[in-house]
Design a protein around this motif. Structure first.
Motif, PDB file in Angstrom:
ATOM      1  N   UNK A  15      16.331 -28.640   9.815  1.00 45.01           N
ATOM      2  CA  UNK A  15      16.600 -30.069   9.711  1.00 45.01           C
ATOM      3  C   UNK A  15      15.284 -30.816   9.513  1.00 45.01           C
ATOM      4  N   UNK A  16      15.372 -31.976   8.863  1.00 41.69           N
ATOM      5  CA  UNK A  16      14.146 -32.710   8.553  1.00 41.69           C
ATOM      6  C   UNK A  16      13.951 -33.901   9.474  1.00 41.69           C
ATOM      7  N   UNK A  17      14.450 -33.801  10.696  1.00 43.56           N
ATOM      8  CA  UNK A  17      14.256 -34.837  11.708  1.00 43.56           C
ATOM      9  C   UNK A  17      14.646 -36.223  11.227  1.00 43.56           C
ATOM     10  N   UNK A  18      15.739 -36.307  10.534  1.00 43.85           N
ATOM     11  CA  UNK A  18      16.250 -37.620  10.149  1.00 43.85           C
ATOM     12  C   UNK A  18      15.631 -38.194   8.887  1.00 43.85           C
ATOM     13  N   UNK A  19      14.562 -37.603   8.395  1.00 45.62           N
ATOM     14  CA  UNK A  19      13.994 -38.145   7.160  1.00 45.62           C
ATOM     15  C   UNK A  19      14.743 -37.544   5.959  1.00 45.62           C
ATOM     16  N   UNK A  20      14.695 -38.247   4.818  1.00 46.47           N
ATOM     17  CA  UNK A  20      15.410 -37.705   3.660  1.00 46.47           C
ATOM     18  C   UNK A  20      14.740 -36.452   3.087  1.00 46.47           C
ATOM     19  N   UNK A  21      15.514 -35.651   2.396  1.00 42.05           N
ATOM     20  CA  UNK A  21      14.967 -34.546   1.612  1.00 42.05           C
ATOM     21  C   UNK A  21      14.267 -35.154   0.403  1.00 42.05           C
ATOM     22  N   UNK A  22      13.038 -34.712   0.146  1.00 43.84           N
ATOM     23  CA  UNK A  22      12.277 -35.300  -0.962  1.00 43.84           C
ATOM     24  C   UNK A  22      12.093 -34.274  -2.081  1.00 43.84           C
ATOM     25  N   UNK A  23      12.601 -34.630  -3.258  1.00 48.89           N
ATOM     26  CA  UNK A  23      12.484 -33.752  -4.429  1.00 48.89           C
ATOM     27  C   UNK A  23      11.643 -34.478  -5.479  1.00 48.89           C
ATOM     28  N   UNK A  89       2.899 -46.105  -2.654  1.00 48.58           N
ATOM     29  CA  UNK A  89       3.980 -47.028  -2.277  1.00 48.58           C
ATOM     30  C   UNK A  89       5.345 -46.358  -2.425  1.00 48.58           C
ATOM     31  N   UNK A  90       5.499 -45.572  -3.503  1.00 52.80           N
ATOM     32  CA  UNK A  90       6.775 -44.876  -3.722  1.00 52.80           C
ATOM     33  C   UNK A  90       7.054 -43.891  -2.585  1.00 52.80           C
ATOM     34  N   UNK A  91       6.039 -43.075  -2.254  1.00 52.07           N
ATOM     35  CA  UNK A  91       6.229 -42.069  -1.195  1.00 52.07           C
ATOM     36  C   UNK A  91       6.586 -42.740   0.125  1.00 52.07           C
ATOM     37  N   UNK A  92       6.027 -43.921   0.375  1.00 53.42           N
ATOM     38  CA  UNK A  92       6.194 -44.553   1.690  1.00 53.42           C
ATOM     39  C   UNK A  92       7.335 -45.553   1.751  1.00 53.42           C
ATOM     40  N   UNK A  93       7.968 -45.853   0.638  1.00 53.93           N
ATOM     41  CA  UNK A  93       9.017 -46.875   0.686  1.00 53.93           C
ATOM     42  C   UNK A  93      10.202 -46.366   1.510  1.00 53.93           C
ATOM     43  N   UNK A  94      10.823 -47.257   2.280  1.00 46.45           N
ATOM     44  CA  UNK A  94      11.928 -46.830   3.141  1.00 46.45           C
ATOM     45  C   UNK A  94      13.080 -46.275   2.305  1.00 46.45           C
ATOM     46  N   UNK A  95      13.776 -45.293   2.860  1.00 49.43           N
ATOM     47  CA  UNK A  95      14.877 -44.657   2.121  1.00 49.43           C
ATOM     48  C   UNK A  95      16.084 -44.521   3.035  1.00 49.43           C
ATOM     49  N   UNK A  96      17.218 -45.021   2.594  1.00 46.96           N
ATOM     50  CA  UNK A  96      18.401 -44.919   3.451  1.00 46.96           C
ATOM     51  C   UNK A  96      19.339 -43.806   2.972  1.00 46.96           C
ATOM     52  N   UNK A  97      18.985 -43.103   1.890  1.00 40.50           N
ATOM     53  CA  UNK A  97      19.828 -42.001   1.400  1.00 40.50           C
ATOM     54  C   UNK A  97      19.366 -40.689   2.014  1.00 40.50           C
ATOM     55  N   UNK A  98      20.220 -39.650   1.894  1.00 41.26           N
ATOM     56  CA  UNK A  98      19.817 -38.368   2.479  1.00 41.26           C
ATOM     57  C   UNK A  98      18.893 -37.587   1.543  1.00 41.26           C
ATOM     58  N   UNK A  99      18.941 -37.907   0.243  1.00 44.02           N
ATOM     59  CA  UNK A  99      18.044 -37.233  -0.705  1.00 44.02           C
ATOM     60  C   UNK A  99      17.304 -38.281  -1.526  1.00 44.02           C
ATOM     61  N   UNK A 100      16.011 -38.095  -1.638  1.00 42.67           N
ATOM     62  CA  UNK A 100      15.195 -38.948  -2.513  1.00 42.67           C
ATOM     63  C   UNK A 100      14.658 -38.087  -3.646  1.00 42.67           C
ATOM     64  N   UNK A 101      14.896 -38.533  -4.895  1.00 42.41           N
ATOM     65  CA  UNK A 101      14.310 -37.841  -6.055  1.00 42.41           C
ATOM     66  C   UNK A 101      13.257 -38.748  -6.649  1.00 42.41           C
TER      67      UNK A 101
END
Ligand code: DCP
Length: 226
Positions: A15-23, A89-101
């Protein structure tokens, strides 16, 4: 989110401790990254971040992308400093989805584009040193996790053809040799890096074939169970 998930390979993914999966989707100029990202942007639960190229063409009325191609010795540091900031900025922007591409990353900006400018003599040593100091500080002090790198592997010749067809004003000066250097740096970096696992997708095919590939590999690309 929580617990352990099974990947297509049968290997457990913790598990990624609540953070999104980053692709991160990587590849040469005009390798088809935007098409890939737009395809997956139609999937719910995924956040897609396209490369902020429009901002590189207009920073308070200036166009550092065009300036860099016109006179790299003078302007490469200007563009690459701004690219580094916009990727951070892109890497650090908040994300509410489970996957970030993401289209590319702060890592390829440095290891591919900055390295290419420096090694080809188009970036003075002092500019390279300053950018490297920034990059090293950022990556040593800020956590920028990446879970998978998807590499759209093309031949430089294919990219050159696509580039000529799309006719982006700033890119008219890009010769095949430039794409060959970017290609070589990608190949050297991606197969050696330890940042994240790598998924290679041959990407010289036409659009229809590529879309089929993306659908067929959907679970592998999004790191979701089958
Ligand atoms: N660029 C650069 N330095 C970087 C990143 C990009 O000089 N660190 C330049 C290369 C291109 C333009 O910015 O001229 C946009 O490049 P991309 O390849 O990322 O975007 P494309 O739209 O070409 O990607 P694709 O065709 O794969 O969708």
């Amino acid at each position: 989110r929580g617990g352990t998930r099974q990947m297509a390979t049968g290997k457990p993914v913790s598990s990624r401790d609540g953070r999104p999966t980053v692709v991160c989707v990587e590849g040469n100029i005009a390798s088809g990254k935007t098409t890939c990202l737009e395809y997956f942007s139609r999937t719910s639960g995924i956040e897609v971040l396209l490369e902020p190229i429009s901002s590189w063409r207009n920073v308070r009325g200036h166009n550092p992308l065009a300036l860099m191609y016109q006179d790299p010795e003078r302007w490469a540091i200007t563009l690459q400093t701004y690219v580094q900031l916009s990727m951070l900025k892109q890497h650090l922007s908040p994300c509410s989805s489970s996957v970030r591409m993401m289209e590319r990353s702060i890592f390829s900006a440095k290891h591919i584009f900055v390295e290419n400018l420096f090694r080809s003599g188009k970036m003075p040593e002092v500019d390279h040193a300053v950018l490297s100091e920034w990059f090293d500080w950022i990556t040593e002090n800020i956590s920028l996790p990446v879970d998978l790198i998807v590499y759209l592997q093309t031949s430089p010749e294919t990219c050159h053809e696509r580039l000529k067809r799309r006719c982006r004003e700033e890119e008219k000066v890009i010769p095949l040799e430039y794409l060959q250097s970017i290609h070589q740096l990608y190949e050297d970096w991606l197969f050696r890096q330890t940042l994240a696992p790598l998924l290679v997708i041959p990407a010289d095919h036409d659009l229809q074939e590529m879309l089929q590939q993306y659908e067929a590999r959907r679970e592998q690309i999004l790191l979701t169970p089958q």
